[in-house]
Motif scaffolding. Structure first.
Motif, PDB file in Angstrom:
ATOM      1  N   LYS A 160      51.127  -4.025  23.555  1.00 20.75           N
ATOM      2  CA  LYS A 160      50.211  -4.213  22.427  1.00 20.75           C
ATOM      3  C   LYS A 160      50.223  -5.654  21.948  1.00 20.75           C
ATOM      4  O   LYS A 160      49.167  -6.239  21.694  1.00 20.75           O
ATOM      5  N   SER A 161      51.395  -6.232  21.825  1.00 23.23           N
ATOM      6  CA  SER A 161      51.533  -7.595  21.338  1.00 23.23           C
ATOM      7  C   SER A 161      50.881  -8.600  22.285  1.00 23.23           C
ATOM      8  O   SER A 161      50.124  -9.473  21.856  1.00 23.23           O
ATOM      9  N   ALA A 196      48.595  -8.014  24.589  1.00 26.05           N
ATOM     10  CA  ALA A 196      47.149  -7.786  24.610  1.00 26.05           C
ATOM     11  C   ALA A 196      46.494  -8.448  23.394  1.00 26.05           C
ATOM     12  O   ALA A 196      45.470  -9.129  23.523  1.00 26.05           O
ATOM     13  N   LYS A 197      47.088  -8.269  22.235  1.00 22.44           N
ATOM     14  CA  LYS A 197      46.529  -8.854  21.012  1.00 22.44           C
ATOM     15  C   LYS A 197      46.547 -10.379  21.077  1.00 22.44           C
ATOM     16  O   LYS A 197      45.559 -11.033  20.730  1.00 22.44           O
ATOM     17  N   GLN A 198      47.661 -10.965  21.516  1.00 17.65           N
ATOM     18  CA  GLN A 198      47.791 -12.420  21.605  1.00 17.65           C
ATOM     19  C   GLN A 198      46.755 -13.025  22.550  1.00 17.65           C
ATOM     20  O   GLN A 198      46.366 -14.179  22.382  1.00 17.65           O
ATOM     21  N   ASN A 199      46.327 -12.246  23.544  1.00 19.30           N
ATOM     22  CA  ASN A 199      45.402 -12.747  24.556  1.00 19.30           C
ATOM     23  C   ASN A 199      43.988 -12.196  24.391  1.00 19.30           C
ATOM     24  O   ASN A 199      43.175 -12.275  25.301  1.00 19.30           O
ATOM     25  N   ASN A 200      43.714 -11.636  23.218  1.00 15.73           N
ATOM     26  CA  ASN A 200      42.390 -11.086  22.897  1.00 15.73           C
ATOM     27  C   ASN A 200      41.893 -10.089  23.934  1.00 15.73           C
ATOM     28  O   ASN A 200      40.705 -10.062  24.264  1.00 15.73           O
ATOM     29  N   LYS A 249      41.206  -6.416  24.373  1.00 13.47           N
ATOM     30  CA  LYS A 249      41.019  -5.252  23.504  1.00 13.47           C
ATOM     31  C   LYS A 249      41.217  -3.973  24.314  1.00 13.47           C
ATOM     32  O   LYS A 249      40.412  -3.644  25.175  1.00 13.47           O
ATOM     33  N   ASP A 277      42.238   0.198  23.794  1.00 16.46           N
ATOM     34  CA  ASP A 277      42.449   1.325  22.888  1.00 16.46           C
ATOM     35  C   ASP A 277      43.670   2.098  23.381  1.00 16.46           C
ATOM     36  O   ASP A 277      43.598   2.834  24.360  1.00 16.46           O
TER      37      ASP A 277
END
Length: 79
Positions: free
Chosen positions: A10-11, A13-17, A19, A21
C-alpha cells in the motif's frame, strides 16, 4: 495475509501514484489500471523494502492483486 507485506504494498503504491483497490483482490491488475511497467516498478520497490526477491517463475503467474500479495507473503515468510 501478512500485515507487513500488505502495508508495504500500500505504501509503495501510494508513493508511486499507483492506484490499486486493495479491497478487490480478484480484479486483474490490468483492469485495475496497473500496466506492466507500473507492476515491475511496484515489484522492484516492494522487493527492496521487504528485502526479498520474487522468483521470475512466480512473476509470470501474477494476474491479480491477490496473486501479488500471495507471492510477497511467500517470499517474506522464507526470510
Amino acid at each position: 495475509m501478512n500485515k507487513v507485506v500488505l502495508d508495504t504494498l500500500k505504501s509503495v503504491a501510494k508513493q508511486n501514484n499507483i492506484k490499486i483497490d486493495f479491497n478487490k483482490l480478484d480484479t486483474t491488475l490490468k483492469d485495475s489500471g496497473v500496466d506492466s511497467l507500473a507492476l515491475l516498478n511496484l515489484v522492484f520497490k516492494v522487493e527492496n523494502e521487504l528485502n526479498v526477491q520474487l522468483d521470475n517463475s512466480k512473476l509470470v503467474t501474477i494476474k491479480n492483486l491477490g496473486d501479488l500479495i500471495n507471492a510477497f507473503d511467500e517470499a517474506y515468510s522464507k526470510k
